[in-house]
Design a protein around this motif. Sequence first.
Motif, short mmCIF file in Angstrom:
data_model
loop_
_atom_site.label_atom_id
_atom_site.label_comp_id
_atom_site.label_asym_id
_atom_site.label_seq_id
_atom_site.Cartn_x
_atom_site.Cartn_y
_atom_site.Cartn_z
N PHE A 26 0.84 -1.20 0.00
CA PHE A 26 0.00 0.00 0.00
C PHE A 26 0.87 1.25 0.00
CE2 PHE A 26 -2.26 3.38 2.26
CZ PHE A 26 -3.37 3.50 1.45
N GLY A 27 1.92 1.24 0.82
CA GLY A 27 2.83 2.38 0.87
C GLY A 27 3.51 2.63 -0.47
N LEU A 28 3.89 1.56 -1.13
CA LEU A 28 4.52 1.69 -2.45
C LEU A 28 3.53 2.24 -3.47
CD1 LEU A 28 6.61 -1.60 -2.61
CD2 LEU A 28 7.48 0.73 -2.42
N ARG A 29 2.27 1.79 -3.39
CA ARG A 29 1.27 2.30 -4.32
C ARG A 29 1.02 3.80 -4.09
NH1 ARG A 29 -2.79 -1.54 -2.61
NH2 ARG A 29 -4.18 0.26 -2.69
N MET A 30 1.05 4.22 -2.83
CA MET A 30 0.87 5.65 -2.55
C MET A 30 2.06 6.46 -3.05
SD MET A 30 -2.07 6.07 -1.32
CE MET A 30 -2.67 4.70 -2.27
N GLN A 31 3.26 5.90 -2.91
CA GLN A 31 4.45 6.58 -3.44
C GLN A 31 4.37 6.70 -4.95
OE1 GLN A 31 8.09 4.77 -2.20
NE2 GLN A 31 7.70 5.11 -0.03
N LYS A 32 3.86 5.66 -5.60
CA LYS A 32 3.72 5.71 -7.06
C LYS A 32 2.70 6.78 -7.47
CE LYS A 32 2.55 3.02 -11.10
NZ LYS A 32 1.81 1.88 -11.62
N ALA A 33 1.61 6.84 -6.71
CA ALA A 33 0.56 7.80 -7.04
C ALA A 33 1.03 9.24 -6.89
CB ALA A 33 -0.66 7.56 -6.17
N THR A 34 1.93 9.47 -5.93
CA THR A 34 2.44 10.83 -5.71
C THR A 34 3.75 11.06 -6.45
OG1 THR A 34 3.53 10.13 -3.67
CG2 THR A 34 1.31 11.05 -3.47
N GLN A 35 4.11 10.10 -7.30
CA GLN A 35 5.33 10.17 -8.13
C GLN A 35 6.60 10.31 -7.29
OE1 GLN A 35 4.55 13.25 -10.97
NE2 GLN A 35 3.03 12.03 -12.04
N GLN A 36 6.64 9.60 -6.17
CA GLN A 36 7.82 9.59 -5.32
C GLN A 36 8.57 8.26 -5.40
OE1 GLN A 36 6.30 10.45 -1.45
NE2 GLN A 36 6.10 12.65 -1.84
N LEU A 37 8.00 7.29 -6.11
CA LEU A 37 8.60 5.96 -6.19
C LEU A 37 9.66 5.95 -7.28
CD1 LEU A 37 8.49 3.06 -5.12
CD2 LEU A 37 6.81 2.58 -6.88
N ASN A 38 10.88 5.60 -6.89
CA ASN A 38 11.98 5.55 -7.84
C ASN A 38 12.09 4.18 -8.52
OD1 ASN A 38 12.75 8.20 -7.28
ND2 ASN A 38 14.03 7.54 -5.57
N ASN A 39 11.96 3.13 -7.74
CA ASN A 39 12.14 1.78 -8.25
C ASN A 39 10.78 1.09 -8.38
OD1 ASN A 39 13.06 -0.70 -8.92
ND2 ASN A 39 14.25 -1.07 -7.08
N HIS A 40 10.22 1.11 -9.57
CA HIS A 40 8.89 0.55 -9.79
C HIS A 40 8.86 -0.97 -9.71
CE1 HIS A 40 6.95 4.33 -10.87
NE2 HIS A 40 8.11 4.66 -11.43
N SER A 41 10.00 -1.61 -9.78
CA SER A 41 10.02 -3.07 -9.70
C SER A 41 9.69 -3.56 -8.30
CB SER A 41 11.38 -3.60 -10.13
OG SER A 41 12.38 -3.24 -9.21
N GLN A 42 9.77 -2.68 -7.31
CA GLN A 42 9.42 -3.06 -5.94
C GLN A 42 7.95 -3.46 -5.85
OE1 GLN A 42 10.49 0.47 -3.81
NE2 GLN A 42 12.43 -0.41 -3.11
N LEU A 43 7.09 -2.83 -6.65
CA LEU A 43 5.67 -3.18 -6.63
C LEU A 43 5.47 -4.64 -7.01
CD1 LEU A 43 4.13 0.01 -8.24
CD2 LEU A 43 3.66 -0.87 -5.97
N GLY A 44 6.09 -5.07 -8.07
CA GLY A 44 5.97 -6.46 -8.50
C GLY A 44 6.56 -7.43 -7.50
N LYS A 45 7.68 -7.05 -6.90
CA LYS A 45 8.32 -7.93 -5.92
C LYS A 45 7.44 -8.13 -4.70
CE LYS A 45 13.07 -6.87 -7.21
NZ LYS A 45 14.31 -6.20 -6.82
N THR A 46 6.84 -7.04 -4.20
CA THR A 46 5.98 -7.19 -3.03
C THR A 46 4.72 -7.97 -3.37
OG1 THR A 46 4.98 -5.02 -3.41
CG2 THR A 46 6.80 -5.13 -1.84
#
Length: 66
Positions: A26-46
Motif C-alpha cells: 500500500f505504501g509503495l502504491r501511494m508513493q507511485k501515485a504521488t510520483q515519489q517511487l523511484n524503483n517501480h520493480s518493488q511493486l511487483g516484488k511485493t
Amino acid sequence: MKASELRAKDVAGLEKEVTELLKAHFGLRMQKATQQLNNHSQLGKTRRDIARAKTILAEKKKGAAK
C-alpha cells in the motif's frame, strides 16, 4: 523473501507477514501515485511476496485441517 524462510514460520507468523507485506505494498502504491517511487520493480516484488506467503499459509491451514 524466500519460500523456505516462509515455510519455517507458523500460521500466526505467516498471517503477520502477509499483513506487513500488504501494508508495504500500500505504501509503495501511494508513493507511485504521488510520483515519489523511484524503483517501480518493488511493486511487483511485493506482490509476488504476498502471493507466495498466502500460498504457503493456505497450504499450512489445509494441512492443519486434515
